[in-house]
Design an enzyme around this catalytic site. Structure first.
Site: not given
Length: 280
Positions: A181, A229, A240, A253, A258
């Protein structure tokens, strides 16, 4: 000799109502605006970062003057109009019908019309714009973004709600999962989008790519500051330190915690699949 226009408005987000006001201008034209809406004296909840707004207005052909609200609110509404007339000698003054200005917000579109009639200036006042029987306003669009209804918000904006930042090094957890990411902190002055996962588009070095974007504080691996992200679909490269811009297209969502890295990976793979569907 009078020529051109001055166009009055905060123009936060450049939504369809703002575009209606701007479309009344005769060029050369100057957009007279503020860095943020006057009501946002402390907490900033912008729909568009000030530099982006100025850039967009200039791309539309306007000169831009950003006023210091604290100074403007200290003068009378009539003095404000006299100042504009003395500095710009406009042939046209444009605003929305709900535009307020001057000390105590006492100036309104009716005063502008009277002033223009006395000075031989054209007053062009845009009526409020509705969509699906709802008045388009920056405050209503903010409420949509806060609740994750970015598709409805984008339908009222002239371009999708977006945020930008300089890509920073994260903890490389996504890379270890095979799902790298690009990360940056959520801009402090923008309205807070609902935390969760979005189908998105990302602009990198002048090119756009489909993407899936997470916004939040990572409840599984908590951090104190909200981050953005983004997994760029069909892209590889080291960016970067580059500045990227992300447009949110639809909410996939809500944010959730998790129990394991494997569960997180499985969910991200589902998110990517949904984002691809939304980007086709």
């Amino acid at each position: 000799m009078r020529k051109g226009s001055v166009v009055l408005g905060t123009f936060d987000g450049l939504h369809k109502g703002h575009i209606a006001v701007l479309s009344l201008a005769e060029f050369p034209a100057t957009a007279i605006t503020f860095s943020w809406p006057p009501a946002m004296d402390e907490k900033r909840e912008l729909l568009m970062e000030p530099d982006e707004k100025i850039s967009r207005l200039r791309d539309m052909g306007f000169s831009v003057r950003v006023l210091d609200f604290n100074k403007v609110c200290a003068i009378s509404a009539l003095d404000f109009l006299e100042m504009l007339d003395n500095e710009y000698h406009p042939a046209v003054i444009c605003c929305g019908e709900n535009y307020r200005f001057g000390s105590g917000g006492r100036g309104d579109s009716a005063l502008i019309e009277r002033f223009c009639n006395e000075k031989g200036i054209k007053a062009r006042i845009s009526p409020l714009i509705e969509q699906d029987e709802i008045r388009i306003s920056s405050s209503f669009i903010r409420s949509l973004i806060k609740s994750g209804e970015v598709e409805k918000a984008n339908d009222m904006l002239s371009s999708p709600f977006s945020l930008s930042g300089e890509v920073i090094h994260g903890d490389s957890r996504g890379r270890t999962m095979g799902i790298p990411t690009v990360n940056f902190y959520y801009p402090d002055d923008l309205v807070a989008a609902r935390h969760g996962v979005y189908a998105a588009r990302i602009e990198v070095e002048g090119r756009e790519y489909p993407a899936v974007t997470y916004i939040g504080n990572r409840p599984t691996y908590h951090i104190d500051r909200c981050v953005c992200e983004t997994n760029i679909l069909d892209f590889s490269g080291d960016i970067y330190g580059e500045r990227v811009s992300i447009s949110l297209l639809s909410f996939i969502r809500e944010d959730k915690k998790f129990d394991s890295l494997d569960a997180l990976r499985e969910q991200i793979e589902l998110d990517i699949k949904k984002a691809k569907e939304k980007n086709t």
